[in-house]
Design an enzyme around this catalytic site. Sequence first.
Site, mmCIF file in Angstrom:
data_model
loop_
_atom_site.group_PDB
_atom_site.id
_atom_site.type_symbol
_atom_site.label_atom_id
_atom_site.label_comp_id
_atom_site.label_asym_id
_atom_site.label_seq_id
_atom_site.Cartn_x
_atom_site.Cartn_y
_atom_site.Cartn_z
ATOM 1 N N ASP A 109 15.465 -32.914 -0.134
ATOM 2 C CA ASP A 109 15.762 -32.003 -1.240
ATOM 3 C C ASP A 109 15.458 -30.549 -0.868
ATOM 4 O OD1 ASP A 109 16.345 -31.597 -4.184
ATOM 5 O OD2 ASP A 109 14.301 -30.829 -4.111
ATOM 6 N N GLU A 138 19.710 -31.042 1.881
ATOM 7 C CA GLU A 138 20.288 -30.165 0.864
ATOM 8 C C GLU A 138 19.829 -28.744 1.193
ATOM 9 O OE1 GLU A 138 20.295 -29.109 -3.899
ATOM 10 O OE2 GLU A 138 18.578 -30.101 -2.980
#
Length: 579
Positions: A244, A281
Amino acid sequence: MRDITRPEVWAPDADMVEVVVDDTETIMARGDDGWWWSEPLPPGTLYQFRIDGGMLLPDPRSLSQPDGPHGPSRIVDPALFDRPATFSTDLRGAVGYELHIGTFTPEGTFEAAITRLDHLVNLGVQAVEVMPVADFPGEQGWGYDGVGQYAVHAAYGGPEGFVAFIDACHARGLGVILDVVHNHQGPEGNYLAQFGPYFTSAHHTPWGDAINLDQPGSSEVRDFLLGACRQWLVKYQVDGLRLDAVHEFQDDSPRHYLAELSDETRAWERETGREFTLFAESDRNQPTTVSPIGSVPGALGMDGQWADDVHHALHSFFTGERDGYYIDFGTAEVLQQALTRVFIHEGGFSTFRGQDWGAPVDPTSELYDGHSFVASLQNHDQVGNRAVGDRISHSIPLDCQAAAAALYLLSPFTPLIFMGEEWAASTPFPFFSHLGPDLGPLVTEGRAREFERMGWDAEIIPDPQSPATRESATLRWDEITEPDHARMLAWYQELLRLRRDRPELASGSLAEVSVEVLDEDTVLMRRGTTVVATTRAQDRLVEIPVEGKILAAWGEHGPVLEGHAVTGPGALVIDTNAD
């Protein structure tokens, strides 16, 4: 590999650490470099730590928190992980399917999710990407406020349920990608700072002090994160990790944490004989993220990164939205660039950010290819961070979704489908959580204020703390047989069949894809002998200047086969090599 039955903890500044079992407190032995340890405990034992006579604390490396992050830790039986590693796959280029265990089924458990895996196989999916399962406070939530980086959320089924889910996926030929959040800890149940310097004020993130990756004590903090990654890949046998928001890893050390993770992952591959895939990401729009370590300055060695610009180009083109970060998107020319060069912001000015942003992708590079970039039409961020969690099918004709799907599913990228997208699910996916009485109301008020500033009516914004908000996001599996939903599902199945069966569509070559803008509403994507023609034009016949056999078609009134035309919005997939 550490003995998971033996409590051990890093607490470098402590004078005494005790392990507490059934109100019995035992002083732990001091080891080297700030480590403390005790004798092994039987599986199933509940235990906690106490530092210098303070409050009872969970084990930061606990594999199970049956009562949540505030309760005691549980010793997991090592036999759970004693199974042969028989599955291995490269997930670059594989069709992924992002799902949230808590809303994928009404039961919201790993056990229930297993009953729906055959649907994914029939769809043509090759891997599932599971939103975070690391322990977080409360019963419901997205998982991005997790605080137990080694523990599996109990409400989903705990570590035992997750192992069963992974094995069930592998038995069906499905890889498993796990979404992990290591750039911050959630605000509730975060006890790490009581053990040691896990955070540093030398760097700031949207969540406060940064994870300590480059200050005193950072070596143990990095090992803490690497140990969690190793656990998921080696012990649980997941096939890849989705990391993330890696742009929030604030790390000024000579060797960036992600580069270290990349090197360690390659070592774990050699150890296990399995392939592992790391997806990042990243908001930076930098091809160095997916360049091999040592190939170019700043290379981070990730196997893939999310390509938000591709999503934005598709979304803005087919919906007409140009607000917020969509401001530089929306035209056919922008969509053309996204499908061929990945990034729209590739070093030039980003209006939304107010500065130059990104770096260009080289379509001929030998360091990466199209499979290095994950493309989606919808994902948890782009749906769930809208005020009411509305899907793209809630605001545009299904014909437009079908056209957009043809472009990204047949693109040279690694495609990612969001759960329910394949049948244009009626259910939204709003943000929801289950924080305590101190933080919960603040989250509710904060989101209401945020979206009110954007012009949304506060009365229609779902309360994240309400159980009804989570319930509204639960997929309705009964609707897949309804005509419109069934038609969309059949379309997705056909597109994935074409991607699987036609070699040029399985290729990740960016140099071999071209996109032509026919008019402001229509683009043609060429990949070898396959042409994907899509239009957003409303209720007009769009002629496609390409001859060949029509492999798949979507249009309001069906294609005009003789003229290779479609009544828009719609799409045609054409084999130009067919007689």
